[in-house]
Design an enzyme around this catalytic site. Sequence first.
Site, PDB file in Angstrom:
ATOM      1  N   GLN A   1      -0.094 -12.931  10.726  1.00 26.39           N
ATOM      2  CA  GLN A   1      -0.662 -12.541   9.400  1.00 26.39           C
ATOM      3  C   GLN A   1       0.582 -12.681   8.206  1.00 26.39           C
ATOM      4  O   GLN A   1       1.617 -12.040   8.876  1.00 26.39           O
ATOM      5  CB  GLN A   1      -1.539 -11.483   8.985  1.00 26.39           C
ATOM      6  CG  GLN A   1      -1.165 -10.126   9.310  1.00 26.39           C
ATOM      7  CD  GLN A   1      -1.956  -9.157   9.970  1.00 26.39           C
ATOM      8  OE1 GLN A   1      -3.068  -9.483  10.186  1.00 26.39           O
ATOM      9  NE2 GLN A   1      -1.388  -7.888   9.491  1.00 26.39           N
TER      10      GLN A   1
ATOM     11  N   GLU B   1      -4.964  -6.998  21.590  1.00 23.99           N
ATOM     12  CA  GLU B   1      -5.510  -5.908  21.021  1.00 23.99           C
ATOM     13  C   GLU B   1      -6.856  -6.269  20.237  1.00 23.99           C
ATOM     14  O   GLU B   1      -6.911  -6.267  19.014  1.00 23.99           O
ATOM     15  CB  GLU B   1      -4.614  -5.288  19.805  1.00 23.99           C
ATOM     16  CG  GLU B   1      -4.912  -3.885  18.920  1.00 23.99           C
ATOM     17  CD  GLU B   1      -5.175  -4.111  17.770  1.00 23.99           C
ATOM     18  OE1 GLU B   1      -5.458  -5.242  17.476  1.00 23.99           O
ATOM     19  OE2 GLU B   1      -5.395  -2.958  16.900  1.00 23.99           O
TER      20      GLU B   1
ATOM     21  N   ASP C   1      -2.725  -6.710   0.401  1.00 19.19           N
ATOM     22  CA  ASP C   1      -1.062  -7.044   0.912  1.00 19.19           C
ATOM     23  C   ASP C   1      -1.052  -7.868   1.962  1.00 19.19           C
ATOM     24  O   ASP C   1      -0.011  -8.128   2.359  1.00 19.19           O
ATOM     25  CB  ASP C   1      -0.570  -5.488   1.241  1.00 19.19           C
ATOM     26  CG  ASP C   1      -1.236  -4.880   2.299  1.00 19.19           C
ATOM     27  OD1 ASP C   1      -2.549  -5.122   2.467  1.00 19.19           O
ATOM     28  OD2 ASP C   1      -0.736  -3.880   2.835  1.00 19.19           O
TER      29      ASP C   1
ATOM     30  N   LYS D   1       1.650   4.703   9.337  1.00 22.77           N
ATOM     31  CA  LYS D   1       1.394   3.338   9.107  1.00 22.77           C
ATOM     32  C   LYS D   1       2.055   3.188   7.729  1.00 22.77           C
ATOM     33  O   LYS D   1       2.345   1.880   7.213  1.00 22.77           O
ATOM     34  CB  LYS D   1       0.021   2.869   9.208  1.00 22.77           C
ATOM     35  CG  LYS D   1      -0.618   2.613  10.473  1.00 22.77           C
ATOM     36  CD  LYS D   1      -1.864   1.744  10.570  1.00 22.77           C
ATOM     37  CE  LYS D   1      -2.882   2.602  10.022  1.00 22.77           C
ATOM     38  NZ  LYS D   1      -3.939   1.931  10.154  1.00 22.77           N
ATOM     39  N   TYR D   2       1.876   4.079   6.707  1.00 18.94           N
ATOM     40  CA  TYR D   2       2.228   4.033   5.353  1.00 18.94           C
ATOM     41  C   TYR D   2       3.606   4.913   5.054  1.00 18.94           C
ATOM     42  O   TYR D   2       3.802   4.788   3.755  1.00 18.94           O
ATOM     43  CB  TYR D   2       1.080   4.403   4.512  1.00 18.94           C
ATOM     44  CG  TYR D   2      -0.187   3.433   4.930  1.00 18.94           C
ATOM     45  CD1 TYR D   2      -0.353   2.294   4.797  1.00 18.94           C
ATOM     46  CD2 TYR D   2      -1.457   4.351   5.637  1.00 18.94           C
ATOM     47  CE1 TYR D   2      -1.433   1.561   5.040  1.00 18.94           C
ATOM     48  CE2 TYR D   2      -2.472   3.383   6.055  1.00 18.94           C
ATOM     49  CZ  TYR D   2      -2.425   2.227   5.817  1.00 18.94           C
ATOM     50  OH  TYR D   2      -3.819   1.598   6.091  1.00 18.94           O
TER      51      TYR D   2
ATOM     52  N   LYS E   1       0.788  -1.245   0.036  1.00 15.64           N
ATOM     53  CA  LYS E   1       0.015  -0.010  -0.011  1.00 15.64           C
ATOM     54  C   LYS E   1       0.898   1.140  -0.013  1.00 15.64           C
ATOM     55  O   LYS E   1       2.046   1.217   0.502  1.00 15.64           O
ATOM     56  CB  LYS E   1      -1.003   0.061   1.333  1.00 15.64           C
ATOM     57  CG  LYS E   1      -1.823  -1.007   1.241  1.00 15.64           C
ATOM     58  CD  LYS E   1      -2.833  -1.146   0.034  1.00 15.64           C
ATOM     59  CE  LYS E   1      -3.745  -2.300   0.142  1.00 15.64           C
ATOM     60  NZ  LYS E   1      -5.113  -2.127   0.949  1.00 15.64           N
TER      61      LYS E   1
ATOM     62  N   ASP F   1      -1.912  -8.377  17.816  1.00 16.63           N
ATOM     63  CA  ASP F   1      -2.719  -7.817  17.016  1.00 16.63           C
ATOM     64  C   ASP F   1      -3.946  -8.761  16.826  1.00 16.63           C
ATOM     65  O   ASP F   1      -3.844  -9.651  16.269  1.00 16.63           O
ATOM     66  CB  ASP F   1      -1.664  -7.671  15.800  1.00 16.63           C
ATOM     67  CG  ASP F   1      -2.642  -6.571  14.797  1.00 16.63           C
ATOM     68  OD1 ASP F   1      -2.628  -5.433  14.977  1.00 16.63           O
ATOM     69  OD2 ASP F   1      -2.886  -7.243  13.666  1.00 16.63           O
ATOM     70  N   ASN F   2      -5.349  -7.974  16.753  1.00 16.86           N
ATOM     71  CA  ASN F   2      -6.594  -8.752  16.204  1.00 16.86           C
ATOM     72  C   ASN F   2      -6.579 -10.084  16.889  1.00 16.86           C
ATOM     73  O   ASN F   2      -6.609 -10.957  16.032  1.00 16.86           O
ATOM     74  CB  ASN F   2      -6.383  -8.770  14.926  1.00 16.86           C
ATOM     75  CG  ASN F   2      -6.744  -7.347  14.292  1.00 16.86           C
ATOM     76  OD1 ASN F   2      -7.594  -6.450  14.909  1.00 16.86           O
ATOM     77  ND2 ASN F   2      -6.473  -6.990  13.285  1.00 16.86           N
TER      78      ASN F   2
END
Lengths: 660, 660
Positions: free
Chosen positions: A312, A412, A347, A525-526, A252, A383-384
């Site tokens: 992930q 989280e 992604d 983040k990007y 991204k 994360d998640n």
Amino acid sequence: MPIVEVKTRVIIEGVQPEIDGGRFPIKRVIGEEVSVEADIFTDGHESLSALLLYRSEDETKWTETPMTFLVNDRWRGSFVVEKMGFYRYTIIAWVDKFKSWRQDLIKRVEARQKDIEVNLMVGARIMTQAQQKASGRDRRLIAEWLDTLQSKQVTRKEKVRLALSDDVARLMQRYADRGFAATYPKELKVWVDREKARFSTWYEMFPRSCVPKPGQHGTFRDCESRFPYIAEMGFDVLYLPPIHPIGHTNRKGKNNALTATPDDPGTPWAIGSEEGGHRAIHTQLGTLKDFQRFVRKARDYGMEVALDIAFQCSPDHPYVREHLEWFRWRPDGTIQYAENPPKKYQDIYPLEFESKKWQELWEELKSVVLFWIEHGVRIFRVDNPHTKPFAFWEWLIGGIKADHPDVIFLSEAFTRPKIMYQLAKLGFSQSYTYFTWRNAKWELEQYFTELTQTPVREFYRTNLWPNTPDILSDYLRDGGRPAFIARLVLAATLGANYGIYGPAFELCENCRKDTVSEEYLNSEKYEIKGWDIEKPDSLRGIIRLVNKARRENPALQSDHSLRFHHVDNDQLICFSKCTQDRSNVILVVVNLDYRYRQSGWVTLSLEELKIAQNREYQVHDLLVDATYTWKGPRNYVELSPEKLPAHIFRVEKQSQRKRG
Amino acid sequence: MPIVEVKTRVIIEGVQPEIDGGRFPIKRVIGEEVSVEADIFTDGHESLSALLLYRSEDETKWTETPMTFLVNDRWRGSFVVEKMGFYRYTIIAWVDKFKSWRQDLIKRVEARQKDIEVNLMVGARIMTQAQQKASGRDRRLIAEWLDTLQSKQVTRKEKVRLALSDDVARLMQRYADRGFAATYPKELKVWVDREKARFSTWYEMFPRSCVPKPGQHGTFRDCESRFPYIAEMGFDVLYLPPIHPIGHTNRKGKNNALTATPDDPGTPWAIGSEEGGHRAIHTQLGTLKDFQRFVRKARDYGMEVALDIAFQCSPDHPYVREHLEWFRWRPDGTIQYAENPPKKYQDIYPLEFESKKWQELWEELKSVVLFWIEHGVRIFRVDNPHTKPFAFWEWLIGGIKADHPDVIFLSEAFTRPKIMYQLAKLGFSQSYTYFTWRNAKWELEQYFTELTQTPVREFYRTNLWPNTPDILSDYLRDGGRPAFIARLVLAATLGANYGIYGPAFELCENCRKDTVSEEYLNSEKYEIKGWDIEKPDSLRGIIRLVNKARRENPALQSDHSLRFHHVDNDQLICFSKCTQDRSNVILVVVNLDYRYRQSGWVTLSLEELKIAQNREYQVHDLLVDATYTWKGPRNYVELSPEKLPAHIFRVEKQSQRKRG
């Protein structure tokens, strides 16, 4: 229906704390108390005795501590946990023949009954049974008492005085007949963490943005130069987003653009490339050695490094080539990417936890955590976790903690309440909350009462965040600097664990990407950001004061004592925290309105805070170092957003000094 | 920690009703609904299906009924119990692949995604799995659908319409893959009684006082002549104090005098003499045959006879001679009589449930109950069950009900709340309450909300008594006739089960023995009374109307629908009961002040009672046969103690007729 051998007449029920019938442990940290209550009763009118039994998992013998009667058949006992790992507790109770007889005798004496000779004989019978179990001095003592009770030379009054004496009661308790005792059928568990699980101060930052020159990719080494800045503000956990190689397929661009330019660094959560996966380090940050040095140096500044566990993969992760079975394949021969229609994350590939090779996958993921533990990390932000099976986390966390009880996992999961609670029950040490979106007084009062004054508090340790890289709330966006200070004080005082995502937070960054999401404009983040941390209007000074107040006041280091107090103005919220002995009492008042000055009358529950009704007391504002003299429950407060929208008062009951 | 085979990702918790983790059954009567709720959820974003499973104990196969999603991960399902005995229920839930896929497709369609060909293929894959389980017509139907989905001739729109059709959803539900379903680990129990356990109207009387001539000892035959009088008032349970031979050793005289004259009949609770014990009948009442005739005749009047089970003995009871081990012996060689210092009951010996011969004793006591069952009795009022072991009652009641599920036990335990609740949990069908002493509005509202709107209602069926032979309350003593009417209406409408001790009640007998106890002056417990039941100011007429209202209005025949409504006067209490469909709504208003007229405005929750906001409705007073027209939630009421201190309104939403 055959008669079963019924050995006990005592019922033990309504035991608290007990999570889901004992399915899950409650949580404590070293040095904390476990206070246990239960309904304990029997038929008839006899008296009971009850003991709380406890032991750490590596002890085979129970330690016993007496429970005391409260009211309405409710009993309470407590113990202190002294080391990490599991403890167990249960309850034993019995019809106490001696105590019953003693009560009966007291009633007879009070009713001035004369013919109690037979009753004294009944008592002697019970004492004879106790004598048979005793030895040495105790045995001789009971024998003497029995002689006295049965002697014709001793007066009735003298015998009664002996029978009701504390000495007799104590020995009869020691040698009580527990043959028909009821034992609570469950052994309930406590998980004991180190203290940081309860009291921690987090700073989240992107190491790649610690750039000496704008545009450059920061390294761990660059980042070290920021340690003094972070430590001076008073943080003790430094949390990094994933530090692993970032994928390039479908990477991204800025502001989550579907296509990236060659310069775009990609998001750290798209984990894995030819350089490696979850065990590797993104080359531009440095080497594994650099990371280990980074962890060591942080420790010198009193900070622990926390890593992000995001299970992930980017399409370039080695797993994708080596473990086709760990992904979900679609009928067209492609791998299912992450998707929450209409949102697409091309992604990122989720892992397939239900594949035939799930055991292999689970073992691999656990080994990733162990790898970073071996490299000095003891705190993980996950994360998640709510998108992976509950059983997976219970297995992974349970396994890790068995060997490394000092490891802390932060969940989280921003999802539905029961899922967030379930993750905490099955092992997460700390959890994110809805704090980020609770702004009105009634919302905060209702939510934090649920979190700290109901059984939820036994398993759910909150970690409060006013912002995260994903969430710039409406309140911060609209309110600017006063809103940031209000939310800082709320997070840091409502929650013994809290954190900020910096330097965005202390620099009051409040530009949104668009009107539909909570994303930052030009989100870190990007892209790599260059933050001007020396800006004169930075909140670093106030953050330092708030964290100092937390460090110096044990009242702010746990959440169970939280109490809200009435203010006759809905824009002002007031609450207190205190130590169990009330030697340290902190009172917080926050103006929730970032636009206007608000004033009102606070009504304190003086009795609860052990403040004398009719004497003056001082409240010392730890943020501006000013002291006010208050008296009685009702006192005036006034807060201006443009000055400082919050008080953090230490209540000083002994008025040593007086200042204006 | 080894990986265990984890078959399910679904959590089922927070199941309601569930008493003490499933240790005890909930209670229902034939025809009632069991509504079951649970928190059911999984990780991730997939959809679930859940079923409630239930069966009566003699069925081996579960019946399945779907649970529906409510809110916040809460699901609900229900079933109706159709026969006496135990039922069981549990829950099964699974991640529903088809439902999840369907939800996903809907989102894509709503987001106007074009490239859904692969998604349709995923759906076809799920349908193929279902097809393999189906047979016959279903199998052919699914095959047709699969052809359509995979056909190149069919438009995308057409395929989507088929995929989302109800027909497909129904068959996919029928052949859902439950391989990874979670089953709630407990089978929870329901005990189903006959209807009388929930709705009964009790009249307690001393048969010996049904005297044709004053001073004579009444017989069962005499008593039969009173049946028309009692039945006409509308009672359906006729409860008799113990009918067994009365001891003479230490017999109590009038007003509980320590010594009796030769004429004193003694208290029926001092059970047993040379004539026999718990299986015998006091000779002056008649023979066993007379009793059986009495039971039969009562039935002709629509009344069941309830007996008193008082497990205690007079010193003359045959047990005392034949079973020395069943009593507690004191060191001086005497048997311990009943005592609660300073009170002494020298005419009564308690049984020793903890003796070495306890099994023999328990069996004997159970055989006593069975004896009276064999002689036609199906309802027992149990005297002081809280002074015998809980395990004894659980064993006795469980054993009796296994063979005689129609037997009803009323627990006469006036003791601490947790003990009263425990007795109900372990098997008593009905229980006495604190109603007798709850007089103020706030007390009644708080207590009856606890009894009818919390989990207590699942196991505790109340039976409300304004008076008993032991209790003449302050309120009745002080308030006289208006107080008796107020308490009658409260008992009969707050409780689907209620009773009075007559004729003392309907004759408004309110003379106390002294100022320290609640005993009647010249209590019937110690002497034969001649009651003038034809007194013109008797309450028999109003009792008849109240009981008629109960019989004719199903709303008054259960307690779960009880709701209190606000009145702006603390002397007026207002509450409603209704059937589940709201076709029968009863509204009660009582003036709690027996001295003065009170008036006020009632505020009804119209929505809850399904009354239209803006239309007139009628409330018809069933006591005075008058109708009032009301409108909206607020309406005026006024009640005079000297006229009638209560309204029992039937709410008539369709205004067929109008009267003043």
